[in-house]
Design an enzyme around this catalytic site. Structure first.
Site, PDB file in Angstrom:
ATOM      1  N   LYS A 153      -3.807 -19.427   3.722  1.00  0.00           N
ATOM      2  CA  LYS A 153      -4.911 -19.970   4.497  1.00  0.00           C
ATOM      3  C   LYS A 153      -5.323 -18.978   5.572  1.00  0.00           C
ATOM      4  O   LYS A 153      -4.475 -18.181   5.998  1.00  0.00           O
ATOM      5  CB  LYS A 153      -4.582 -21.323   5.102  1.00  0.00           C
TER       6      LYS A 153
ATOM      7  N   ASP B  72      -6.769 -18.650  12.116  1.00  0.00           N
ATOM      8  CA  ASP B  72      -5.327 -18.656  11.870  1.00  0.00           C
ATOM      9  C   ASP B  72      -4.784 -20.078  12.017  1.00  0.00           C
ATOM     10  O   ASP B  72      -4.642 -20.802  11.039  1.00  0.00           O
ATOM     11  CB  ASP B  72      -4.620 -17.698  12.826  1.00  0.00           C
TER      12      ASP B  72
ATOM     13  N   HIS C 244      -8.615 -11.803   1.443  1.00  0.00           N
ATOM     14  CA  HIS C 244      -8.243 -12.926   0.561  1.00  0.00           C
ATOM     15  C   HIS C 244      -9.191 -13.050  -0.617  1.00  0.00           C
ATOM     16  O   HIS C 244      -8.760 -13.229  -1.757  1.00  0.00           O
ATOM     17  CB  HIS C 244      -8.222 -14.240   1.346  1.00  0.00           C
TER      18      HIS C 244
ATOM     19  N   ARG D 171      -3.807 -10.935  13.601  1.00  0.00           N
ATOM     20  CA  ARG D 171      -4.491 -12.183  13.972  1.00  0.00           C
ATOM     21  C   ARG D 171      -5.347 -12.036  15.229  1.00  0.00           C
ATOM     22  O   ARG D 171      -6.102 -12.937  15.571  1.00  0.00           O
ATOM     23  CB  ARG D 171      -3.461 -13.295  14.152  1.00  0.00           C
TER      24      ARG D 171
ATOM     25  N   ARG E 203       0.836  -1.202   0.000  1.00  0.00           N
ATOM     26  CA  ARG E 203       0.000   0.000   0.000  1.00  0.00           C
ATOM     27  C   ARG E 203       0.866   1.245   0.000  1.00  0.00           C
ATOM     28  O   ARG E 203       0.387   2.335  -0.276  1.00  0.00           O
ATOM     29  CB  ARG E 203      -0.929  -0.008   1.217  1.00  0.00           C
TER      30      ARG E 203
HETATM   31  N1  LIG Z   1       1.245 -20.516   5.936  1.00  0.00           N
HETATM   32  C1  LIG Z   1       1.654 -20.122   7.123  1.00  0.00           C
HETATM   33  O1  LIG Z   1       2.409 -20.800   7.798  1.00  0.00           O
HETATM   34  C2  LIG Z   1       1.162 -18.801   7.658  1.00  0.00           C
HETATM   35  C3  LIG Z   1       1.777 -18.273   8.766  1.00  0.00           C
HETATM   36  C4  LIG Z   1       1.376 -17.025   9.210  1.00  0.00           C
HETATM   37  C5  LIG Z   1       0.339 -16.376   8.549  1.00  0.00           C
HETATM   38  N2  LIG Z   1      -0.275 -16.936   7.480  1.00  0.00           N
HETATM   39  C6  LIG Z   1      -1.377 -16.246   6.801  1.00  0.00           C
HETATM   40  O2  LIG Z   1      -0.804 -15.208   6.014  1.00  0.00           O
HETATM   41  C7  LIG Z   1      -1.641 -14.041   6.047  1.00  0.00           C
HETATM   42  C8  LIG Z   1      -0.802 -12.869   6.521  1.00  0.00           C
HETATM   43  O3  LIG Z   1      -0.364 -13.105   7.834  1.00  0.00           O
HETATM   44  P1  LIG Z   1       0.887 -12.294   8.438  1.00  0.00           P
HETATM   45  O4  LIG Z   1       0.981 -12.676   9.859  1.00  0.00           O
HETATM   46  O5  LIG Z   1       2.092 -12.487   7.585  1.00  0.00           O
HETATM   47  O6  LIG Z   1       0.331 -10.795   8.315  1.00  0.00           O
HETATM   48  P2  LIG Z   1       1.072  -9.365   8.338  1.00  0.00           P
HETATM   49  O7  LIG Z   1       2.528  -9.521   8.603  1.00  0.00           O
HETATM   50  O8  LIG Z   1       0.283  -8.479   9.235  1.00  0.00           O
HETATM   51  O9  LIG Z   1       0.935  -8.890   6.830  1.00  0.00           O
HETATM   52  C9  LIG Z   1      -0.277  -8.618   6.193  1.00  0.00           C
HETATM   53  C10 LIG Z   1       0.030  -7.636   5.055  1.00  0.00           C
HETATM   54  O10 LIG Z   1      -1.202  -7.290   4.445  1.00  0.00           O
HETATM   55  C11 LIG Z   1      -1.137  -5.940   3.985  1.00  0.00           C
HETATM   56  N3  LIG Z   1      -2.390  -5.274   4.408  1.00  0.00           N
HETATM   57  C12 LIG Z   1      -3.356  -4.834   3.564  1.00  0.00           C
HETATM   58  N4  LIG Z   1      -4.369  -4.293   4.243  1.00  0.00           N
HETATM   59  C13 LIG Z   1      -4.054  -4.388   5.546  1.00  0.00           C
HETATM   60  C14 LIG Z   1      -4.717  -3.969   6.739  1.00  0.00           C
HETATM   61  N5  LIG Z   1      -5.919  -3.372   6.728  1.00  0.00           N
HETATM   62  N6  LIG Z   1      -4.098  -4.200   7.898  1.00  0.00           N
HETATM   63  C15 LIG Z   1      -2.908  -4.806   7.948  1.00  0.00           C
HETATM   64  N7  LIG Z   1      -2.218  -5.221   6.845  1.00  0.00           N
HETATM   65  C16 LIG Z   1      -2.799  -5.017   5.655  1.00  0.00           C
HETATM   66  C17 LIG Z   1       0.100  -5.300   4.565  1.00  0.00           C
HETATM   67  O11 LIG Z   1       1.025  -5.150   3.496  1.00  0.00           O
HETATM   68  P3  LIG Z   1       1.387  -3.699   2.866  1.00  0.00           P
HETATM   69  O12 LIG Z   1       1.315  -2.710   4.000  1.00  0.00           O
HETATM   70  O13 LIG Z   1       2.739  -3.900   2.338  1.00  0.00           O
HETATM   71  O14 LIG Z   1       0.364  -3.424   1.811  1.00  0.00           O
HETATM   72  C18 LIG Z   1       0.646  -6.329   5.550  1.00  0.00           C
HETATM   73  O15 LIG Z   1       2.044  -6.409   5.523  1.00  0.00           O
HETATM   74  C19 LIG Z   1      -2.841 -14.393   6.914  1.00  0.00           C
HETATM   75  O16 LIG Z   1      -3.897 -14.833   6.098  1.00  0.00           O
HETATM   76  C20 LIG Z   1      -2.341 -15.570   7.747  1.00  0.00           C
HETATM   77  O17 LIG Z   1      -3.383 -16.485   8.110  1.00  0.00           O
HETATM   78  C21 LIG Z   1       0.137 -18.132   7.024  1.00  0.00           C
END
Ligand SMILES: NC(=O)c1ccc[n+]([C@@H]2O[C@H](COP(=O)([O-])OP(=O)(O)OC[C@H]3O[C@@H](n4cnc5c(N)ncnc54)[C@H](OP(=O)(O)O)[C@@H]3O)[C@@H](O)[C@H]2O)c1
Length: 351
Positions: free
Chosen positions: A114, A194, A96, A182, A54
Site C-alpha cells: 500500500k 504512507d 508500484h 517516506r 538493484r
Molecule cells: N504494510 C506495512 O505495514 C508497510 C510498512 C512500511 C512500508 N510499507 C510500504 O512498503 C513500501 C516500501 O517501504 P519501506 O519503508 O520498506 O521502504 P525501503 O526500506 O526504503 O525499501 C524500498 C526498496 O525499494 C528499492 N528501490 C528501488 N528504487 C528505489 C529508489 N529510487 N529509492 C529507494 N529505494 C528504491 C530498494 O531496494 P533495492 O535497493 O534492493 O533494489 C529499497 O530497499 C512502501 O510502499 C511503503 O508504503 C508498508
C-alpha cells in the site's frame, strides 16, 4: 475513469489448479520485506524463492540472511524466472504501478504494498493489466486479513450497531530519518500516502462506497510532503468520516465507528500480540449507561494472514481474498489523490 470496476467477478486465473506452495519473488530489499519474510516463514501456503535488488550484493545478502534460493541483480531478471508464480512489490510508492504492470505482463500475480499507487488513473491501468494477463493484483493491507477486521465486518453486516453514520480513524507515529523514502516527494512520500492509506482504506471498507467529497488540511515538512493530514470524507449514503495521520506524533492507531444503534472501537492493528491484543470494544444500543463488551480475537501476524489469503485467492478464487478488491483499491487511490489536492488548494474537492 471507470468507477465501477469489478475485475474479480467471474474470473479464472492461470494458477487455479495449483496444489503446491505458491512461489513468490520479492522486488527490492525493502525494510518491510523483512517483516514479510517473518510472516511467510509461518505459512503453509506460500514460500519466497527469489529476491531481486538493484545491486547483486544486496540481493545476495538478503538471500543469505533469509535462506532464499535465488538472488537477482535486476527486477526484470526475477520477472523472467518461470518458476515464480507471484511477486511481492514493496518498492517506493512511485514504482508500484510500473513494476506491478510489468509483473502482470510477465504472467505473475502481484501482492503490492500500500498505497497501490498515488494515482487513480494508474490504479485503473494496473487492474486492466491484471485482467488482460489473467492474473490477480491486490493491494497489501495486512489488517484487512486479520481476525479482528474480519469479525468487525461481520458485526457491521449483522447490524450490531445499526446504520453507520460516523467513522473517525487515525494513525500516527514519529519519523525523524531525513533519508527515509517516506519523506521524499519524488517517491510519493508523505504521511497520507504512507500511514493515511490505512484509515482511508478502513473508511472505504466500512462505507461500502467511494467518498463523494473531501476537505483536508495538512502540515507540511520542509521537503514538501505532508507531516500530518486531517480530512473529512462525505458519502452519498450519508456516512461522514474523519481521518487523520501523522509522522510527527507518538504512536497511535484507533478507529471509532458509530452507528444509530451502537458503537465499535478498535485499534485495527496489523500485527497483534499479547502487548497489542486484537480487541474490539462494542457498545450495543444508544443508552449512556450501557457498558462496552470486549470482543477478543486470536493474535496473528498480519503478514501471515495476508499471505495465506493471497495464496487462497490464487489457488481457489476471489471469495478467498479478505483484502481490498480492485474496485476498493481504485476508490482508495482516487480518495488519496483528492485529499492531497484539497489540502494543497485549501478547498473541498468532489471525487
Ligand atoms: N504494510 C506495512 O505495514 C508497510 C510498512 C512500511 C512500508 N510499507 C510500504 O512498503 C513500501 C516500501 O517501504 P519501506 O519503508 O520498506 O521502504 P525501503 O526500506 O526504503 O525499501 C524500498 C526498496 O525499494 C528499492 N528501490 C528501488 N528504487 C528505489 C529508489 N529510487 N529509492 C529507494 N529505494 C528504491 C530498494 O531496494 P533495492 O535497493 O534492493 O533494489 C529499497 O530497499 C512502501 O510502499 C511503503 O508504503 C508498508
Amino acid at each position: 475513469m471507470t468507477a465501477s470496476i469489478d475485475l474479480f467477478k467471474g474470473r479464472t486465473t492461470k494458477k487455479e489448479q495449483r496444489v503446491d506452495k505458491l512461489k513468490i519473488g520479492i522486488l527490492g530489499t525493502a525494510d518491510i520485506a523483512r517483516e514479510f519474510m517473518a510472516g511467510i516463514r509461518l505459512s503453509q501456503k506460500a514460500d519466497v524463492v527469489a529476491i531481486a535488488s538493484r545491486t547483486l550484493d544486496k540481493a545476495e545478502a538478503f538471500a543469505s540472511e533469509f535462506e532464499i534460493g535465488k538472488a537477482y541483480a535486476a527486477y526484470d531478471a526475477l520477472l523472467a524466472d518461470v518458476e515464480i508464480d507471484a511477486i511481492y512489490n514493496p518498492l517506493p510508492n512511485t514504482l508500484h504501478a510500473e513494476w506491478s504492470i510489468r509483473a502482470a505482463e510477465a504472467g505473475k500475480h502481484v501482492l503490492c504494498e500500500k498505497p497501490l499507487t498515488p494515482s487513480a488513473i494508474d490504479a485503473t491501468a494496473i487492474f486492466e493489466a491484471a485482467q488482460k494477463n489473467s492474473v490477480h493484483i491486490v493491494e497489501a493491507y495486512p489488517y484487512l486479513a486479520q481476525p479482528q477486521t474480519i469479525r468487525l465486518r461481520q458485526l457491521l453486516d449483522e447490524g450490531a450497531i445499526g446504520r453507520v453514520r460516523l467513522v473517525r480513524a487515525s494513525i500516527g507515529f514519529s519519523m525523524s530519518d531525513r533519508d527515509n523514502i517516506r519523506l521524499d516527494p519524488t517517491l510519493a512520500g508523505g504521511s497520507l500516502l504512507d500511514a493515511g492509506s490505512y484509515p482511508v482504506s478502513l473508511v472505504r471498507v466500512i462505507a461500502g462506497e467511494r467518498a463523494t467529497r473531501t476537505y483536508a488540511v495538512a502540515d507540511w515538512t520542509e521537503t514538501g510532503v505532508d507531516r500530518s493530514m486531517v480530512a473529512t470524507l462525505e458519502h452519498a449514503g450519508g456516512l461522514l468520516a474523519q481521518i487523520s495521520c501523522s509522522f510527527g506524533t507518538g504512536v497511535h492507531r484507533h478507529a471509532l465507528i458509530s452507528g444509530d444503534e451502537g458503537v465499535i472501537e478498535t485499534s485495527y492493528s496489523n500485527h497483534t500480540s499479547p502487548e497489542r491484543p486484537a480487541v474490539l470494544q462494542l457498545r450495543r444500543g444508544t443508552s449512556w449507561s450501557t457498558a462496552y463488551e470486549t470482543i477478543s480475537l486470536p493474535e496473528m501476524d498480519g503478514f501471515l494472514a495476508e499471505i495465506d489469503s493471497f495464496a487462497d485467492l490464487i489457488s481457489i478464487g476471489s471469495p478467498q481474498w479478505s483484502g481490498a478488491t480492485p474496485e476498493q483499491s481504485v476508490d482508495i487511490a482516487r480518495t488519496l489523490e483528492a485529499i492531497i489536492a484539497s489540502a494543497r488548494a485549501h478547498i473541498p474537492i468532489d471525487l
